[in-house]
Write an enzyme that holds these catalytic residues in place. Structure first.
Site, short mmCIF file in Angstrom:
data_model
loop_
_atom_site.label_atom_id
_atom_site.label_comp_id
_atom_site.label_asym_id
_atom_site.label_seq_id
_atom_site.Cartn_x
_atom_site.Cartn_y
_atom_site.Cartn_z
N ASP A 182 5.93 2.68 1.94
CA ASP A 182 5.20 1.50 2.11
C ASP A 182 4.38 2.01 3.50
OD1 ASP A 182 3.83 -0.76 3.11
OD2 ASP A 182 5.74 -2.29 2.53
N HIS A 183 3.02 2.16 3.43
CA HIS A 183 2.22 2.54 4.55
C HIS A 183 2.01 1.56 5.63
CE1 HIS A 183 0.12 5.62 6.83
NE2 HIS A 183 -0.59 5.68 5.86
N ARG A 184 2.46 0.34 5.17
CA ARG A 184 2.39 -0.92 6.23
C ARG A 184 3.32 -0.56 7.39
NH1 ARG A 184 3.59 -6.07 3.01
NH2 ARG A 184 5.18 -4.72 2.34
N PRO A 197 0.84 -1.20 0.02
CA PRO A 197 -0.06 0.03 0.01
C PRO A 197 1.07 1.38 -0.01
CG PRO A 197 0.07 -0.89 2.17
CD PRO A 197 0.85 -1.76 1.19
#
Ligand code: CAO
Length: 431
Positions: free
Chosen positions: A403-405, A227
Site C-alpha cells: 500500500d503506497h499510502r 494504491p
C-alpha cells in the site's frame, strides 16, 4: 411424535444465512448429530446437525434460500420422546442471547444451540426479535457491503418490505453523505449489465457462491481503495532447500510437513518485527497508522470452494515445526470447510504461495486493512553470475504488493531484499 427442527443461532450477530446444501432427503432415517444442512454466512460455512434421531417427513427449505435463525428447516418423526415432553412440558423457547461468539463456534456448541431451538411451535421468529431488541433488517451481504463502505447500517433507511435494507439503499445513503464531493468513483454503485452472451453461442449460468461473492467484493474494495505497487525480487533458496530436505523427517515424525511456505512464514514473521510499517494498518478516517504488537500472518489456501485465508497467530513466537504443523492443520480445515470465521480474522500480512503449482511471477492484491502481501512463485534452477563465474542456484521469485499510502518504494525494496537475504543464509536471522 412429530418435531420441528429450527435453524439455531450460528454466530454472534448473524441472523440469516444461505442454505448451501441440503444433506438429507424426505424419507431418510437420520441419527442424532447427523449433519442435515450446510449454511453459509459472511463468516463461514457451518454444518447443522440434527438434535435427535428420526425419519424426515418434510424439508421446508431449498438450496440457495436465505434462512433466518429460528426458521423451521425440517419436520421429523422422532421415535423417542424426552421425559419432559412425555410429562407434557412445552419445549423451552429458544434463547437467542448472543452467547456464542464468532471465534468459539465448536460442533458441540452448535449442537447445544440446535437442541435449544427444537420446538413444537413456530413462534420462534417473534421470540428472536423480542429477546434481541430491534434488528436492522438486512442480509449478511448487505451488512458486509455497508461495512466495507464504512457505513453504519443502523443509519440506512430501508426501502424494502418492512424496511428491509438493500445494496441500493446503502449506496443511496453513501451518496447522500458524500453529497457529490468528487468521491463518486469510490462507490461501485451500479454494476453494469453484461451483454447477452447467448447471441454468440451457447451459455450456461450459475449463481456465485458466498465465498466467490466475498472474494469479488473484497478484491474490488481493495483495488479501489489501496494504491498498490509491486516489488519483485528473487531469493536464492539453494541452501535452505537442502536444510528442508535434511530436516523434513523431524517434522514428519511430529505429524506435519516442512514445506517452503512454513519457512517463508518464519522468515516473514521476523521481517514484520524488523519492519513494523509492514505490520500496520492505515486508518484514513482518523488520519493515523495503527502499529500492531502481534504478528498474525494469513496464508492463502486454494480450496475447491475458492480462496480461503486462515491466520497463523503470533507467528513470530513459533518455531518452524510448530508453524509447519499449524499451517498443515489450517490448510486441511480450509479444504474441508471447517475453518471458523475467527480463524480467518485478524491478519496483518498475507503470504500467497503458488510455487507448488506453476508460474514465474504474479501480482497479488493487498487485503483490506493490511498493507502488504507477498506472492511466492515456483523456484527453479538458474545460472547465476557469482564471483566471476556462472553457478547453478535454486532461485525463488517473490513479489511484494504494498500500500503506497504508507509504504514507499525504498521501504518495499528493503523489506523484500531482507527476506531474500535471510532465505539465502538463514543465520542472517541471528545477526
Ligand atoms: N517453489 C518450488 N516448489 C514449491 C514452492 C515454491 N515456491 N512452494 C511449494 N513448493 C513445493 C513444496 O515444497 C512441495 O514439494 P515436496 O512435496 O517435495 O515437499 C510441493 O510444492 C507441494 O507443496 P504443498 O502444497 O504440499 O505445501 P506448501 O506449503 O508449499 O503450500 C499452501 C501450502 C496452502 C500454500 C498451498 O497448498 C496452496 O493452497 N497454494 C495456493 C495458494 C493460492 O491459491 N494463492 C493465490 C491466492 S490469490 O493471491
Amino acid at each position: 411424535m412429530t418435531k420441528e427442527i429450527l435453524l439455531p443461532e450460528i454466530a454472534d450477530n448473524v441472523v440469516t444465512g444461505y442454505l448451501a446444501s441440503v444433506l438429507v432427503s424426505v424419507g431418510d432415517q437420520i441419527e442424532e448429530d447427523q449433519s442435515i444442512i450446510e449454511v453459509e454466512t459472511d463468516k463461514a460455512t457451518t454444518d447443522i446437525p440434527s438434535p435427535f434421531a428420526g425419519k424426515i417427513l418434510d424439508i421446508k427449505v431449498n438450496q440457495g434460500d436465505e434462512i433466518r435463525v429460528g426458521q423451521v428447516i425440517m419436520i421429523v418423526e422422532s421415535a423417542d420422546s424426552s421425559a419432559a415432553e412425555q410429562a407434557g412440558d412445552k419445549p423451552k423457547a429458544p434463547e437467542f442471547s448472543h452467547q456464542v461468539t464468532a471465534e468459539a463456534i465448536t460442533t458441540e456448541q452448535t449442537k447445544d444451540k440446535v437442541k435449544q431451538v427444537v420446538s413444537t411451535n413456530t413462534s420462534s421468529i417473534a421470540d428472536i426479535s423480542s429477546s434481541k431488541g430491534a434488528i436492522v433488517p438486512a442480509s449478511p451481504s448487505v451488512r458486509r457491503f455497508a461495512r466495507e463502505l464504512g457505513v453504519d447500517i443502523n443509519h440506512v433507511q430501508g426501502t424494502g418490505v418492512a424496511g428491509r435494507i438493500s445494496d441500493d439503499d446503502v449506496k443511496a445513503h453513501t451518496k447522500s453523505v458524500i453529497q457529490g464531493g468528487g468521491f463518486q468513483s469510490l462507490i461501485q454503485s451500479d454494476y453494469a449489465e453484461v451483454p447477452d452472451f447467448s447471441q454468440w453461442g451457447p451459455v450456461d449460468t450459475e449463481p456465485m457462491s458466498r465465498i466467490r461473492q466475498i472474494t469479488a467484493e473484497s478484491t474490488v474494495n481493495s483495488w479501489q481503495s489501496i494504491p498498490q505497487v509491486v516489488q519483485f525480487d528473487k531469493a536464492d533458496i539453494t541452501d535452505i532447500e537442502k536444510f528442508r530436505q535434511q530436516n523434513k523427517n523431524l517434522v514428519e515424525k511430529a505429524g506435519g510437513k516442512l514445506t517452503m511456505t512454513a519457512i517463508i512464514l518464519k522468515v516473514s514473521a521476523a521481517a514484520l518485527r524488523k519492519f513494523p510499517k509492514f505490520n500496520a494498518s492505515v486508518d484514513m478516517k482518523n488520519r493515523q497508522v495503527v502499529y500492531k504488537d502481534y504478528v498474525n500472518i494469513g496464508v492463502a489456501v486454494d480450496t475447491a470452494q475458492g480462496l480461503l485465508v486462515p491466520i497463523i497467530r503470533d507467528a513470530d513466537k513459533k518455531n518452524l515445526s510448530e508453524l509447519s504443523l499449524e499451517l498443515g492443520e489450517l490448510a486441511e480445515k480450509a479444504r474441508s470447510r471447517k475453518l471458523s470465521s475467527a480463524e480467518m480474522q485478524g491478519g496483518n500480512f498475507t503470504i500467497s504461495n503458488l510455487g507448488g503449482i506453476s508460474g514465474t511471477g504474479f501480482t497479488p492484491i493487498v487485503y483490506p486493512h493490511q498493507v502488504a502481501i507477498m506472492g511466492v512463485s515456483k523456484a527453479s534452477m538458474e545460472q547465476v553470475f557469482r564471483d566471476n563465474q556462472f553457478v547453478a542456484r535454486q532461485m525463488m521469485p517473490l513479489s511484494l504488493s504494498y500500500d503506497h499510502r504508507l509504504i514507499d518504494g525504498a521501504d518495499g525494496a528493503r523489506f523484500l531484499a531482507w527476506i531474500c537475504k535471510v532465505l539465502e543464509q538463514a543465520f542472517n536471522l541471528w545477526l
